[in-house]
Design a protein around this motif. Structure first.
Motif, PDB file in Angstrom:
ATOM      1  N   TYR A 186       0.766  -1.084  -0.121  1.00 59.94           N
ATOM      2  CA  TYR A 186       0.116  -0.212   0.174  1.00 59.94           C
ATOM      3  C   TYR A 186       1.063   1.344   0.048  1.00 59.94           C
ATOM      4  O   TYR A 186       0.831   2.185  -0.671  1.00 59.94           O
ATOM      5  CB  TYR A 186      -0.948   0.009   1.088  1.00 59.94           C
ATOM      6  CG  TYR A 186      -1.607   1.281   1.334  1.00 59.94           C
ATOM      7  CD1 TYR A 186      -3.114   1.317   0.912  1.00 59.94           C
ATOM      8  CD2 TYR A 186      -1.156   2.262   2.180  1.00 59.94           C
ATOM      9  CE1 TYR A 186      -3.819   2.579   1.209  1.00 59.94           C
ATOM     10  CE2 TYR A 186      -2.040   3.302   2.332  1.00 59.94           C
ATOM     11  CZ  TYR A 186      -3.293   3.324   1.901  1.00 59.94           C
ATOM     12  OH  TYR A 186      -4.116   4.605   2.098  1.00 59.94           O
ATOM     13  N   PHE A 187       1.843   1.251   1.040  1.00 58.92           N
ATOM     14  CA  PHE A 187       2.558   2.611   1.176  1.00 58.92           C
ATOM     15  C   PHE A 187       3.459   2.697   0.055  1.00 58.92           C
ATOM     16  O   PHE A 187       3.741   3.866  -0.448  1.00 58.92           O
ATOM     17  CB  PHE A 187       3.421   2.643   2.433  1.00 58.92           C
ATOM     18  CG  PHE A 187       2.251   2.574   3.716  1.00 58.92           C
ATOM     19  CD1 PHE A 187       1.897   3.853   4.077  1.00 58.92           C
ATOM     20  CD2 PHE A 187       1.786   1.475   4.219  1.00 58.92           C
ATOM     21  CE1 PHE A 187       0.999   3.843   4.925  1.00 58.92           C
ATOM     22  CE2 PHE A 187       0.889   1.565   5.338  1.00 58.92           C
ATOM     23  CZ  PHE A 187       0.484   2.887   5.533  1.00 58.92           C
ATOM     24  N   GLN A 188       4.095   1.499  -0.529  1.00 59.55           N
ATOM     25  CA  GLN A 188       5.056   1.481  -1.838  1.00 59.55           C
ATOM     26  C   GLN A 188       4.298   2.153  -2.980  1.00 59.55           C
ATOM     27  O   GLN A 188       4.667   3.135  -3.747  1.00 59.55           O
ATOM     28  CB  GLN A 188       5.601   0.404  -2.238  1.00 59.55           C
ATOM     29  CG  GLN A 188       6.749   0.476  -3.216  1.00 59.55           C
ATOM     30  CD  GLN A 188       6.756  -0.757  -3.879  1.00 59.55           C
ATOM     31  OE1 GLN A 188       5.670  -1.609  -4.084  1.00 59.55           O
ATOM     32  NE2 GLN A 188       7.974  -1.126  -4.306  1.00 59.55           N
ATOM     33  N   PHE A 189       3.171   1.812  -3.350  1.00 64.22           N
ATOM     34  CA  PHE A 189       2.508   1.879  -4.491  1.00 64.22           C
ATOM     35  C   PHE A 189       2.062   3.543  -4.419  1.00 64.22           C
ATOM     36  O   PHE A 189       2.063   3.960  -5.361  1.00 64.22           O
ATOM     37  CB  PHE A 189       1.165   1.249  -4.606  1.00 64.22           C
ATOM     38  CG  PHE A 189       0.612   1.079  -5.941  1.00 64.22           C
ATOM     39  CD1 PHE A 189      -0.059   2.198  -6.613  1.00 64.22           C
ATOM     40  CD2 PHE A 189       0.603  -0.159  -6.720  1.00 64.22           C
ATOM     41  CE1 PHE A 189      -0.432   2.092  -7.944  1.00 64.22           C
ATOM     42  CE2 PHE A 189       0.299  -0.239  -8.131  1.00 64.22           C
ATOM     43  CZ  PHE A 189      -0.499   0.840  -8.705  1.00 64.22           C
ATOM     44  N   LYS A 190       1.541   3.878  -3.263  1.00 66.49           N
ATOM     45  CA  LYS A 190       1.235   5.263  -2.951  1.00 66.49           C
ATOM     46  C   LYS A 190       2.416   6.254  -3.428  1.00 66.49           C
ATOM     47  O   LYS A 190       2.369   7.357  -4.079  1.00 66.49           O
ATOM     48  CB  LYS A 190       0.643   5.507  -1.599  1.00 66.49           C
ATOM     49  CG  LYS A 190       0.055   6.779  -1.158  1.00 66.49           C
ATOM     50  CD  LYS A 190      -0.464   6.889   0.208  1.00 66.49           C
ATOM     51  CE  LYS A 190      -1.301   8.286   0.414  1.00 66.49           C
ATOM     52  NZ  LYS A 190      -0.278   9.303   0.690  1.00 66.49           N
ATOM     53  N   ALA A 191       3.517   5.936  -2.684  1.00 73.36           N
ATOM     54  CA  ALA A 191       4.715   6.435  -2.819  1.00 73.36           C
ATOM     55  C   ALA A 191       5.370   6.659  -4.315  1.00 73.36           C
ATOM     56  O   ALA A 191       5.671   7.589  -4.896  1.00 73.36           O
ATOM     57  CB  ALA A 191       5.698   6.269  -1.887  1.00 73.36           C
ATOM     58  N   TRP A 192       5.316   5.679  -4.902  1.00 73.06           N
ATOM     59  CA  TRP A 192       5.657   5.547  -6.322  1.00 73.06           C
ATOM     60  C   TRP A 192       4.848   6.250  -7.120  1.00 73.06           C
ATOM     61  O   TRP A 192       5.081   7.011  -8.334  1.00 73.06           O
ATOM     62  CB  TRP A 192       5.990   4.165  -6.668  1.00 73.06           C
ATOM     63  CG  TRP A 192       7.015   3.490  -6.401  1.00 73.06           C
ATOM     64  CD1 TRP A 192       7.861   4.066  -5.275  1.00 73.06           C
ATOM     65  CD2 TRP A 192       7.714   2.370  -6.749  1.00 73.06           C
ATOM     66  NE1 TRP A 192       8.907   3.183  -4.933  1.00 73.06           N
ATOM     67  CE2 TRP A 192       9.061   2.308  -5.921  1.00 73.06           C
ATOM     68  CE3 TRP A 192       7.445   1.232  -7.745  1.00 73.06           C
ATOM     69  CZ2 TRP A 192       9.721   0.924  -6.171  1.00 73.06           C
ATOM     70  CZ3 TRP A 192       8.305   0.334  -7.927  1.00 73.06           C
ATOM     71  CH2 TRP A 192       9.259   0.266  -7.038  1.00 73.06           C
ATOM     72  N   LYS A 193       3.516   6.216  -7.030  1.00 73.00           N
ATOM     73  CA  LYS A 193       2.616   7.076  -7.770  1.00 73.00           C
ATOM     74  C   LYS A 193       2.702   8.513  -7.656  1.00 73.00           C
ATOM     75  O   LYS A 193       2.726   9.159  -8.538  1.00 73.00           O
ATOM     76  CB  LYS A 193       0.958   6.614  -7.429  1.00 73.00           C
ATOM     77  CG  LYS A 193      -0.161   7.518  -7.857  1.00 73.00           C
ATOM     78  CD  LYS A 193      -0.058   7.197  -9.475  1.00 73.00           C
ATOM     79  CE  LYS A 193      -1.312   7.922 -10.088  1.00 73.00           C
ATOM     80  NZ  LYS A 193      -1.588   9.155  -9.828  1.00 73.00           N
ATOM     81  N   GLU A 194       2.783   8.738  -6.541  1.00 71.01           N
ATOM     82  CA  GLU A 194       3.178  10.303  -6.078  1.00 71.01           C
ATOM     83  C   GLU A 194       4.213  10.944  -6.659  1.00 71.01           C
ATOM     84  O   GLU A 194       4.281  12.034  -7.107  1.00 71.01           O
ATOM     85  CB  GLU A 194       2.874  10.507  -4.625  1.00 71.01           C
ATOM     86  CG  GLU A 194       1.359  10.341  -3.908  1.00 71.01           C
ATOM     87  CD  GLU A 194       1.460  10.305  -2.796  1.00 71.01           C
ATOM     88  OE1 GLU A 194       2.295  10.386  -1.772  1.00 71.01           O
ATOM     89  OE2 GLU A 194       0.459  10.365  -1.953  1.00 71.01           O
ATOM     90  N   ALA A 195       5.345   9.998  -6.718  1.00 71.67           N
ATOM     91  CA  ALA A 195       6.594  10.366  -7.360  1.00 71.67           C
ATOM     92  C   ALA A 195       6.880  10.408  -8.797  1.00 71.67           C
ATOM     93  O   ALA A 195       7.825  10.751  -9.444  1.00 71.67           O
ATOM     94  CB  ALA A 195       7.593   9.625  -6.496  1.00 71.67           C
ATOM     95  N   GLY A 196       5.847   9.858  -9.444  1.00 75.20           N
ATOM     96  CA  GLY A 196       5.671   9.846 -10.743  1.00 75.20           C
ATOM     97  C   GLY A 196       6.438   8.330 -11.317  1.00 75.20           C
ATOM     98  O   GLY A 196       6.708   8.424 -12.509  1.00 75.20           O
ATOM     99  N   ILE A 197       6.558   7.635 -10.463  1.00 76.51           N
ATOM    100  CA  ILE A 197       7.392   6.399 -10.986  1.00 76.51           C
ATOM    101  C   ILE A 197       6.374   5.466 -11.721  1.00 76.51           C
ATOM    102  O   ILE A 197       6.646   5.058 -12.562  1.00 76.51           O
ATOM    103  CB  ILE A 197       8.169   5.690  -9.682  1.00 76.51           C
ATOM    104  CG1 ILE A 197       8.907   6.586  -9.191  1.00 76.51           C
ATOM    105  CG2 ILE A 197       8.550   4.198 -10.254  1.00 76.51           C
ATOM    106  CD1 ILE A 197      10.017   6.905  -9.958  1.00 76.51           C
ATOM    107  N   ILE A 198       5.069   5.299 -11.065  1.00 69.51           N
ATOM    108  CA  ILE A 198       4.133   4.604 -11.615  1.00 69.51           C
ATOM    109  C   ILE A 198       3.219   5.606 -12.164  1.00 69.51           C
ATOM    110  O   ILE A 198       2.582   6.540 -11.785  1.00 69.51           O
ATOM    111  CB  ILE A 198       3.063   3.776 -10.563  1.00 69.51           C
ATOM    112  CG1 ILE A 198       4.131   2.846  -9.873  1.00 69.51           C
ATOM    113  CG2 ILE A 198       2.030   3.196 -11.238  1.00 69.51           C
ATOM    114  CD1 ILE A 198       3.248   1.933  -8.570  1.00 69.51           C
TER     115      ILE A 198
END
Length: 481
Positions: A180-192
């Motif tokens: 949950y926290f990884q997906f959220k962080a990667w989405k907000e950082a533009g990785i995903i």
């Protein structure tokens, strides 16, 4: 007057009174992380949550132990339709002095004033009445996944949570872990970003695999165990079945009448973060591409389903393809790597360990620039192939640790200290994706869905099944709360 009838009348009276109270202006309007706190009076920070548990065997029993382990609650009531079955005895021995009930309506009638929150660790079809009853009495509610067996039941749960303003949580436990926290962080950082397709897969053997689908029928009548309240077991279900062991202890998941198959069982652990953080909502098209072992009684031996989601803001249209069945393994991209060992992030099933398969449960996420490989539950994503992951390593954001597991998150939500991560406004639309997928499976056809009107536009029978059969007599009130 019979006890159940007295309980039902008392419930109707209480529900009307609480409905009137719920219409008053809310006193608690503070926000945490942008989400609304429940308006029901939270449990004091110094107090433990008084928790009543419905369903205390198998997964429900696991939930009871997990809640108790947090140290944030008191187990004040236990309820199960079979209080003498082997799978309920462990919990009964753990809490020998806690009041016991076989009917949740009686429990709520007698102990409602002593209960802060309720759990529903029961079969898919039984979630709805327990959830609606609890919410209408102002009780916080934790229900196992998926939220409900029909699209309409889930819709009513979502509306009920807004109306009664209680803390809610669906039991996809990985939604409070690293994934949950990884997906959220990667989405907000533009990785995903710019995700166009997701492959989701669950290829382990299921309970109904190997059944005779060519001569499918309901199982023969057997003697009802003396300790089981078979009538109450049916809950709102109008179609009454003669007792057979192949309906209980997880076997209910096999049947269209009661469960939601592999999709309802596993997809909440596999696509939950993508669904939330990519703002997928509801699909506009669902197509049953493959159905081996199809019959109208129980789920196929293998299924491939295609879900199509429209463009959302600047995010492109996205398709999710779901694969289940031992030999229905999706093609993996070059550089995927090994899947020989079972993902350690997947907790063991309450009735035993998940058996390794040709491809472990998980997902492959395809974006315009990157491809991600992920597992189930709390398992984190990795970028594939490995060379690309090494190239990206220095640009990946730091991922925060979870402040609470899924059970503690719910109890802290009851206390007004956290917002439940899988609350009904998040978990509801996710569950409805599965409701629509099951209808496509059940009818073995393509469905066109209007996201605005929430109606199926190309199949009258499927559209009627969004609501399903009317509830049996004495259970209608739960659909009117």
């Amino acid at each position: 007057m019979e006890p159940k009838e007295a309980s039902r009348r008392s419930f109707l009276k209480n529900a009307a009174a609480i409905s009137a109270v719920a219409a008053l202006p809310t006193l608690l309007t503070g926000k945490v992380s942008g989400a609304q706190l429940p308006a029901t009076k939270p449990v004091a920070a110094s107090d433990k949550v008084n928790l009543a548990c419905c369903g205390i065997g198998n997964q429900g029993g696991s939930d009871v132990k997990s809640f108790y382990k947090t140290g944030l609650c008191n187990i004040v009531a236990l309820c199960d339709v079979d209080m003498g079955a082997p799978h309920t005895l462990e919990i009964l021995k753990m809490f020998p002095d806690v009041p016991r009930f076989q009917d949740f309506r009686v429990m709520m009638d007698k102990m409602g004033s002593q209960i802060d929150a309720v759990t529903a660790g029961v079969p898919d079809f039984a979630h709805f009445p327990i959830v609606m009853h609890a919410m209408s009495m102002g009780k916080h509610i934790f229900t196992e996944k998926p939220m409900g067996r029909t699209f309409n039941e889930v819709e009513l749960m979502i509306k009920g949570a807004k109306k009664y303003k209680v803390a809610t949580q669906m039991g996809n436990q990985g939604h409070s872990e690293a994934n949950y926290f990884q997906f959220k962080a990667w989405k907000e950082a533009g990785i995903i970003k710019d995700v166009t397709a997701i492959t989701a897969h669950m290829n382990s053997a299921r309970r109904w695999h190997g059944w005779d689908f060519k001569n499918a029928k309901y199982p023969e009548k057997q003697d009802i165990p003396a300790t089981l309240d078979w009538e109450t077991w049916h809950m709102t279900t109008k179609l009454h079945h003669d007792y057979n062991k192949d309906y209980i202890n997880g076997q209910w998941r096999c049947w269209y009448d009661f469960g939601m198959g592999a999709l309802g069982d596993w997809a909440a652990h596999i696509i939950d973060t993508a669904h939330e953080f990519l703002d997928l909502g509801l699909p506009y098209e669902i197509d049953c591409l493959k159905s081996e072992g199809y019959n109208t009684y129980f789920y196929p031996q293998s299924t491939t389903l295609l879900f199509k989601f429209p463009k959302r803001g600047e995010m492109p249209p996205l398709e999710i393809t779901w694969y289940d069945g031992v030999n229905n393994v999706p093609v993996v991209p070059e550089g995927y790597g090994s899947s020989a060992t079972l993902d350690p992030n997947i907790p063991p099933a309450s009735n035993g360990k998940i058996q390794p398969s040709k491809l472990n449960p998980g997902k492959i996420i395809y974006s315009k620039e990157l491809t991600f490989k992920g597992g189930s539950h709390g398992s984190t994503l990795s970028i594939i192939p490995e060379a690309k992951a090494k190239e990206m390593a220095s640009r990946l954001p730091e991922v925060p640790k979870s402040p609470s597991n899924h059970y503690a998150n719910f109890l802290k939500g009851c206390k007004g200290e956290e917002i439940c991560r899988s609350r009904f406004e998040i978990a509801g639309p996710l569950s409805q994706v599965f409701n629509l997928g099951v209808l496509s499976q059940q009818l073995k056809t393509k469905l066109l869905f209007d996201r605005e009107t929430k109606q199926i536009t190309n199949n009258k029978i499927a559209n009627e099944l969004l609501v399903g059969a009317p509830p049996r007599k004495g259970w209608e009130q739960y659909y009117k709360l």
